[in-house]
Write a protein that holds these residues in place. Structure first.
Motif, short mmCIF file in Angstrom:
data_model
loop_
_atom_site.label_atom_id
_atom_site.label_comp_id
_atom_site.label_asym_id
_atom_site.label_seq_id
_atom_site.Cartn_x
_atom_site.Cartn_y
_atom_site.Cartn_z
N ASN A 206 20.41 -1.31 -10.40
CA ASN A 206 19.84 -0.35 -11.46
C ASN A 206 19.34 1.10 -10.73
N ASN A 207 20.14 1.56 -9.65
CA ASN A 207 19.80 2.66 -9.09
C ASN A 207 18.26 2.58 -8.40
N HIS A 208 17.90 1.22 -8.16
CA HIS A 208 16.61 1.20 -7.64
C HIS A 208 15.53 1.74 -8.61
N GLN A 209 15.66 1.59 -9.85
CA GLN A 209 14.67 1.76 -10.77
C GLN A 209 14.05 0.64 -11.47
N GLY A 210 12.93 0.52 -12.16
CA GLY A 210 12.56 -0.43 -13.07
C GLY A 210 11.85 -1.57 -12.00
N ILE A 211 12.42 -2.73 -12.15
CA ILE A 211 11.84 -3.71 -11.25
C ILE A 211 12.46 -3.59 -9.82
N TRP A 212 13.40 -2.98 -9.56
CA TRP A 212 14.00 -2.62 -8.21
C TRP A 212 13.61 -1.65 -7.72
N LYS A 213 12.49 -1.02 -8.04
CA LYS A 213 12.25 0.45 -7.41
C LYS A 213 11.52 0.32 -6.06
N PHE A 214 11.87 1.14 -5.39
CA PHE A 214 11.19 1.05 -3.96
C PHE A 214 9.66 1.39 -3.77
N VAL A 215 9.05 0.74 -2.77
CA VAL A 215 7.55 0.87 -2.31
C VAL A 215 7.57 1.74 -1.24
N ALA A 216 6.53 2.56 -1.07
CA ALA A 216 6.24 3.39 0.02
C ALA A 216 6.23 2.55 1.56
N LEU A 217 7.09 2.93 2.56
CA LEU A 217 6.90 2.51 3.96
C LEU A 217 5.68 2.40 4.07
N GLU A 218 4.59 3.11 3.88
CA GLU A 218 3.19 3.06 4.27
C GLU A 218 2.37 1.91 3.67
N GLN A 219 3.10 1.60 2.58
CA GLN A 219 2.49 0.30 1.96
C GLN A 219 2.93 -0.90 2.66
N VAL A 220 4.11 -1.05 3.10
CA VAL A 220 4.56 -2.05 3.63
C VAL A 220 3.84 -2.32 5.04
N VAL A 221 3.66 -1.08 5.84
CA VAL A 221 2.99 -1.22 7.03
C VAL A 221 1.40 -1.55 6.82
N SER A 222 0.85 -0.95 5.98
CA SER A 222 -0.56 -1.63 5.63
C SER A 222 -0.59 -2.87 5.35
N ALA A 223 0.44 -3.58 4.59
CA ALA A 223 0.38 -5.00 4.35
C ALA A 223 0.47 -5.79 5.67
N LEU A 224 1.51 -5.21 6.62
CA LEU A 224 1.79 -5.90 7.83
C LEU A 224 0.46 -6.02 8.58
N VAL A 225 -0.26 -4.92 8.69
CA VAL A 225 -1.42 -4.91 9.59
C VAL A 225 -2.29 -5.91 8.82
N ASP A 226 -2.35 -5.77 7.65
CA ASP A 226 -3.70 -6.59 7.09
C ASP A 226 -3.19 -7.93 7.38
N CYS A 227 -1.74 -8.39 7.42
CA CYS A 227 -1.38 -9.66 7.40
C CYS A 227 -1.62 -10.36 8.71
N ILE A 228 -1.73 -9.59 9.70
CA ILE A 228 -2.12 -9.83 10.97
C ILE A 228 -3.77 -10.03 11.19
N GLU A 229 -4.36 -8.94 10.63
CA GLU A 229 -5.82 -9.16 10.88
C GLU A 229 -6.37 -10.14 9.95
N GLN A 230 -5.90 -10.55 8.84
CA GLN A 230 -6.33 -11.74 8.12
C GLN A 230 -5.82 -12.90 8.27
N ARG A 231 -4.71 -12.97 9.30
CA ARG A 231 -3.90 -14.15 9.81
C ARG A 231 -3.21 -14.93 8.44
N HIS A 232 -2.78 -14.06 7.52
CA HIS A 232 -2.31 -14.77 6.13
C HIS A 232 -1.22 -15.52 6.23
N ASP A 233 -0.90 -16.57 5.65
CA ASP A 233 0.15 -17.32 5.59
C ASP A 233 1.48 -16.66 5.08
N LEU A 234 1.06 -15.81 3.95
CA LEU A 234 2.17 -15.10 3.02
C LEU A 234 1.76 -14.07 2.45
#
Length: 278
Positions: A206-234
């Motif tokens: 759907n041209n990446h609208q609705g449930i397929w919309k993009f998230v910001a790269l910065e949001q992904v990076v923030s989650a990646l760093v948090d994943c490591i710092e909190q040693r999350h499983d998923l």
């Protein structure tokens, strides 16, 4: 308790990609030292220099399709920095084409890089990370749980990464090593450019609208760093999609009904052959 990254050595495969570069900058901002792995040593040297030079960032050429290449690179990185604490398996590729038309070599390449490459990376990393009771993080995708048409190789590889991490976590639990998988939805990187330019972006997603919309790269990076710092499983990005990850069997039919128009999918399948030929 937060896993303090200051002075920790973090190794990243696929380091020169869009996510790899952004993650390296964020992790350096947390005080981590960076071992950067990718196919092009020249690009790695330039990237390492911008991150502070050899005392805090250095690069090694490596191919995730070769265990020997990875073992050599990780050994060199460990010798350079005195060890390795965290490994981020970030190398990945995509191919958007119907299974009926995909070149078998292309299918094999996606699986070999995205899934087998993670396994090889972790295998090569284990002696180093076990010595420091560190953490392994694989970059998977929401495609591990939401299985789009024209995406058979990619979804299979990312679902495999999710399962690999779950199994490996049990193997390493008593040795103090954490294992996590990060599952972002669509976000802007050079790898996504071809998807956006192709017919699947409009017809399937759907041209990446609705449930397929993009998230910001910065949001992904923030989650990646948090994943490591909190040693999350998923961790999913956005976090609100965690329910989809936790209950894939229950949600799958609903998501398919909402997200994929059968006529548009059929047209995308037909066009995927034309795209491959062009």
């Amino acid at each position: 308790m937060t896993y303090d990254l200051h002075g920790k050595v973090v190794l990243i495969t696929g380091a020169t990609g869009g996510l790899g570069r952004a993650a390296a900058q964020a992790l350096r901002g947390r005080g981590a030292k960076l071992a950067l792995l990718d196919l092009d040593p020249g690009s790695l040297d330039e990237m390492a220099a911008t991150l502070g030079g050899p005392d805090v960032a250095a690069g090694w050429g490596a191919d995730v399709r070769s265990i020997e290449s990875l073992e050599t690179a990780l050994k060199a990185a460990a010798q350079h920095f005195g060890g390795i604490d965290v490994v981020v398996a970030g190398a990945g590729v995509s191919s958007v084409v119907a299974l009926e038309y995909i070149d078998p070599a292309t299918f094999d390449r996606v699986i070999d890089i995205n899934l087998n490459g993670v396994a090889r990376t972790f295998r090569a990393a284990l002696p180093h990370v076990k010595a420091r009771r560190g953490y392994l993080l694989a970059i998977s995708s929401m495609a591990a749980f939401v299985h789009s048409p024209l995406n058979t190789a990619y979804t299979a590889s990312k679902a495999g990464v999710w399962a690999l991490c779950d199994s490996l976590r049990l193997e390493l639990r008593q040795q103090g090593v954490g294992v996590g998988s990060l599952h972002p939805t669509f976000f802007q990187t050079p790898m996504m450019d071809a998807v956006i330019d192709g017919p699947s972006s409009t017809l399937v997603w759907n041209n990446h609208q609705g449930i397929w919309k993009f998230v910001a790269l910065e949001q992904v990076v923030s989650a990646l760093v948090d994943c490591i710092e909190q040693r999350h499983d998923l961790v999913t990005v956005p976090r609100g999609q965690g329910l989809v990850a936790k209950t894939p069997g229950l949600m799958r039919r609903l998501i398919e009904r909402i997200g994929f128009d059968p006529k548009k999918v059929a047209e995308a399948v037909r066009l995927s052959d034309e795209t491959k030929a062009s």
